[in-house]
Scaffold this motif. Structure first.
Motif, mmCIF file in Angstrom:
data_model
loop_
_atom_site.group_PDB
_atom_site.id
_atom_site.type_symbol
_atom_site.label_atom_id
_atom_site.label_comp_id
_atom_site.label_asym_id
_atom_site.label_seq_id
_atom_site.Cartn_x
_atom_site.Cartn_y
_atom_site.Cartn_z
ATOM 1 N N GLY A 1 78.631 36.324 -53.329
ATOM 2 C CA GLY A 1 78.232 34.944 -53.639
ATOM 3 C C GLY A 1 78.196 34.068 -52.401
ATOM 4 N N ALA A 2 79.215 34.188 -51.559
ATOM 5 C CA ALA A 2 79.257 33.386 -50.329
ATOM 6 C C ALA A 2 78.099 33.751 -49.404
ATOM 7 C CB ALA A 2 80.594 33.586 -49.618
ATOM 8 N N LEU A 3 77.813 35.044 -49.284
ATOM 9 C CA LEU A 3 76.700 35.463 -48.440
ATOM 10 C C LEU A 3 75.357 34.982 -49.001
ATOM 11 C CD1 LEU A 3 77.904 39.050 -47.554
ATOM 12 C CD2 LEU A 3 77.681 37.125 -45.983
ATOM 13 N N ALA A 4 75.206 34.994 -50.321
ATOM 14 C CA ALA A 4 73.970 34.497 -50.935
ATOM 15 C C ALA A 4 73.806 33.002 -50.686
ATOM 16 C CB ALA A 4 73.966 34.799 -52.428
ATOM 17 N N VAL A 5 74.897 32.253 -50.779
ATOM 18 C CA VAL A 5 74.827 30.809 -50.510
ATOM 19 C C VAL A 5 74.426 30.561 -49.058
ATOM 20 C CG1 VAL A 5 76.251 28.726 -50.282
ATOM 21 C CG2 VAL A 5 76.384 30.101 -52.356
ATOM 22 N N LEU A 6 75.026 31.327 -48.127
ATOM 23 C CA LEU A 6 74.650 31.182 -46.715
ATOM 24 C C LEU A 6 73.190 31.563 -46.494
ATOM 25 C CD1 LEU A 6 77.856 32.601 -45.004
ATOM 26 C CD2 LEU A 6 77.033 30.245 -44.925
ATOM 27 N N GLY A 7 72.741 32.626 -47.165
ATOM 28 C CA GLY A 7 71.347 33.045 -47.034
ATOM 29 C C GLY A 7 70.387 31.988 -47.547
ATOM 30 N N LEU A 8 70.691 31.442 -48.708
ATOM 31 C CA LEU A 8 69.819 30.400 -49.261
ATOM 32 C C LEU A 8 69.913 29.122 -48.440
ATOM 33 C CD1 LEU A 8 70.450 31.002 -53.055
ATOM 34 C CD2 LEU A 8 68.431 31.629 -51.720
ATOM 35 N N GLY A 9 71.112 28.841 -47.934
ATOM 36 C CA GLY A 9 71.283 27.644 -47.093
ATOM 37 C C GLY A 9 70.530 27.736 -45.778
ATOM 38 N N THR A 10 70.402 28.926 -45.232
ATOM 39 C CA THR A 10 69.635 29.078 -43.989
ATOM 40 C C THR A 10 68.144 29.294 -44.270
ATOM 41 O OG1 THR A 10 70.185 31.435 -43.917
ATOM 42 C CG2 THR A 10 71.583 29.942 -42.630
ATOM 43 N N ALA A 11 67.796 29.679 -45.505
ATOM 44 C CA ALA A 11 66.381 29.860 -45.853
ATOM 45 C C ALA A 11 65.662 28.519 -45.938
ATOM 46 C CB ALA A 11 66.244 30.617 -47.170
ATOM 47 N N LEU A 12 66.349 27.473 -46.340
ATOM 48 C CA LEU A 12 65.715 26.148 -46.426
ATOM 49 C C LEU A 12 65.249 25.655 -45.053
ATOM 50 C CD1 LEU A 12 64.851 23.708 -48.077
ATOM 51 C CD2 LEU A 12 67.163 22.802 -47.768
ATOM 52 N N PRO A 13 66.114 25.651 -44.026
ATOM 53 C CA PRO A 13 65.612 25.264 -42.704
ATOM 54 C C PRO A 13 64.528 26.207 -42.185
ATOM 55 C CG PRO A 13 68.005 25.266 -42.708
ATOM 56 C CD PRO A 13 67.566 25.834 -44.011
ATOM 57 N N ALA A 14 64.646 27.508 -42.485
ATOM 58 C CA ALA A 14 63.622 28.464 -42.043
ATOM 59 C C ALA A 14 62.289 28.153 -42.707
ATOM 60 C CB ALA A 14 64.058 29.896 -42.353
ATOM 61 N N ALA A 15 62.322 27.774 -43.968
ATOM 62 C CA ALA A 15 61.083 27.403 -44.667
ATOM 63 C C ALA A 15 60.472 26.139 -44.060
ATOM 64 C CB ALA A 15 61.355 27.214 -46.150
ATOM 65 N N LEU A 16 61.310 25.172 -43.721
ATOM 66 C CA LEU A 16 60.803 23.938 -43.106
ATOM 67 C C LEU A 16 60.200 24.225 -41.730
ATOM 68 C CD1 LEU A 16 63.627 21.434 -44.103
ATOM 69 C CD2 LEU A 16 61.321 21.613 -45.072
ATOM 70 N N VAL A 17 60.856 25.065 -40.942
ATOM 71 C CA VAL A 17 60.312 25.439 -39.633
ATOM 72 C C VAL A 17 59.001 26.201 -39.810
ATOM 73 C CG1 VAL A 17 60.713 26.892 -37.590
ATOM 74 C CG2 VAL A 17 62.522 25.389 -38.431
ATOM 75 N N SER A 18 58.935 27.060 -40.825
ATOM 76 C CA SER A 18 57.699 27.808 -41.091
ATOM 77 C C SER A 18 56.555 26.870 -41.428
ATOM 78 C CB SER A 18 57.915 28.795 -42.241
ATOM 79 O OG SER A 18 58.835 29.777 -41.872
ATOM 80 N N LEU A 19 56.835 25.863 -42.259
ATOM 81 C CA LEU A 19 55.796 24.878 -42.585
ATOM 82 C C LEU A 19 55.344 24.123 -41.333
ATOM 83 C CD1 LEU A 19 57.159 23.455 -45.951
ATOM 84 C CD2 LEU A 19 55.187 24.968 -45.613
ATOM 85 N N PHE A 20 56.284 23.750 -40.482
ATOM 86 C CA PHE A 20 55.944 23.077 -39.233
ATOM 87 C C PHE A 20 55.053 23.970 -38.369
ATOM 88 C CE2 PHE A 20 56.938 22.747 -34.700
ATOM 89 C CZ PHE A 20 56.448 21.474 -34.433
ATOM 90 N N LEU A 21 55.409 25.250 -38.246
ATOM 91 C CA LEU A 21 54.632 26.176 -37.424
ATOM 92 C C LEU A 21 53.225 26.366 -37.981
ATOM 93 C CD1 LEU A 21 57.331 28.885 -36.638
ATOM 94 C CD2 LEU A 21 56.278 27.282 -35.018
ATOM 95 N N LEU A 22 53.106 26.520 -39.289
ATOM 96 C CA LEU A 22 51.781 26.688 -39.903
ATOM 97 C C LEU A 22 50.928 25.438 -39.715
ATOM 98 C CD1 LEU A 22 52.835 28.579 -43.145
ATOM 99 C CD2 LEU A 22 51.642 29.527 -41.144
ATOM 100 N N ARG A 23 51.548 24.276 -39.821
ATOM 101 C CA ARG A 23 50.816 23.023 -39.600
ATOM 102 C C ARG A 23 50.356 22.936 -38.143
ATOM 103 N NH1 ARG A 23 53.153 16.936 -40.020
ATOM 104 N NH2 ARG A 23 51.165 15.903 -39.777
ATOM 105 N N TRP A 24 51.241 23.311 -37.214
ATOM 106 C CA TRP A 24 50.881 23.290 -35.791
ATOM 107 C C TRP A 24 49.685 24.211 -35.545
ATOM 108 C CZ3 TRP A 24 50.984 27.408 -32.290
ATOM 109 C CH2 TRP A 24 50.788 27.050 -30.949
ATOM 110 N N ARG A 25 49.705 25.415 -36.143
ATOM 111 C CA ARG A 25 48.607 26.361 -35.932
ATOM 112 C C ARG A 25 47.308 25.830 -36.548
ATOM 113 N NH1 ARG A 25 49.260 32.210 -38.366
ATOM 114 N NH2 ARG A 25 48.899 31.039 -40.258
#
Length: 163
Positions: free
Chosen positions: A133-157
Motif C-alpha cells: 500500500g505504501a509503495l502504491a501511494v508513492l507510485g501514484l504520488g510520483t505519477a502525478l508530477p510525471a503526468a504534468l511533466v509529460s503534458l508540458f513536454l508534449l505541449r513544448w513539442r
C-alpha cells in the motif's frame, strides 16, 4: 546533431523528445508501482503453503518506535507457542513488530506457519498490506508530477514546426 539528447529543436524547427527523457520522467513512478505489484503478489502468494493453527501468546516484546501516521508508538512483537502437525510444541514470532499487536500473554490467536520450515509465523490481518500500500501511494504520488511533466513536454513539442 548528436544523438545524445533529452529534448532538442532540429535545424528545421521540428522539436524532438528522446526516449531517455520519457524514461527519466517515468522511471520513479514505474519502479514504485512495479514494487507495489511485486509485494502485493508476495502478500497474496506467501500464505498459500502455510497452515492455519491456533497459537498462544507466551511472550510479548515491546519496542519504542515511530510511525508517520501515528508518531511515537510502542510496537509489540508477540511470541507464539503452537503445536506442529507432527505433535511438536514450537515457539515462533512474526519476525516483525506492530503497534496493534498488543495481545495479552495467554491469549490465543489464529496464525499461519510453514509446516516445512521451523521459522517465523504470519499473523493474518490488514498489516500484511502496509508495504504494498505504501509503495502504491508513492507510485501514484510520483505519477502525478510525471503526468504534468509529460503534458508540458508534449505541449513544448507541439509548439515547434510540425515535420
Amino acid at each position: 546533431m548528436s544523438d545524445a539528447f533529452f529534448m532538442r529543436t532540429r535545424y528545421d524547427g521540428v522539436r524532438e523528445i528522446s526516449g531517455r527523457m520519457w524514461l527519466l520522467v517515468w522511471v520513479t513512478p514505474a519502479l514504485f508501482l512495479g514494487a507495489a505489484l511485486y509485494f502485493a503478489a508476495q502478500t497474496l502468494i506467501a500464505p498459500l503453503g502455510m497452515v492455519e493453527v491456533e497459537g498462544e501468546v507466551v511472550e510479548l516484546r515491546e519496542y519504542e518506535g515511530w510511525s508517520p501516521l501515528e508518531g511515537d508508538v510502542t510496537n509489540y512483537a508477540p511470541v507464539f507457542s503452537y503445536t506442529h502437525a507432527d505433535g511438536r510444541e514450537l515457539r515462533a514470532s512474526a519476525g516483525m513488530s506492530h503497534s496493534a499487536w498488543n495481545f495479552p500473554v495467554g491469549s490465543r490467536r489464529t496464525i499461519l506457519h510453514d509446516p516445512d520450515v521451523n521459522g517465523d509465523v504470519r499473523i493474518p490481518g490488514p498489516w500484511n498490506w502496509i508495504v504494498p500500500g505504501a509503495l502504491a501511494v508513492l507510485g501514484l504520488g510520483t505519477a502525478l508530477p510525471a503526468a504534468l511533466v509529460s503534458l508540458f513536454l508534449l505541449r513544448w513539442r507541439r509548439r515547434g514546426v510540425q515535420g
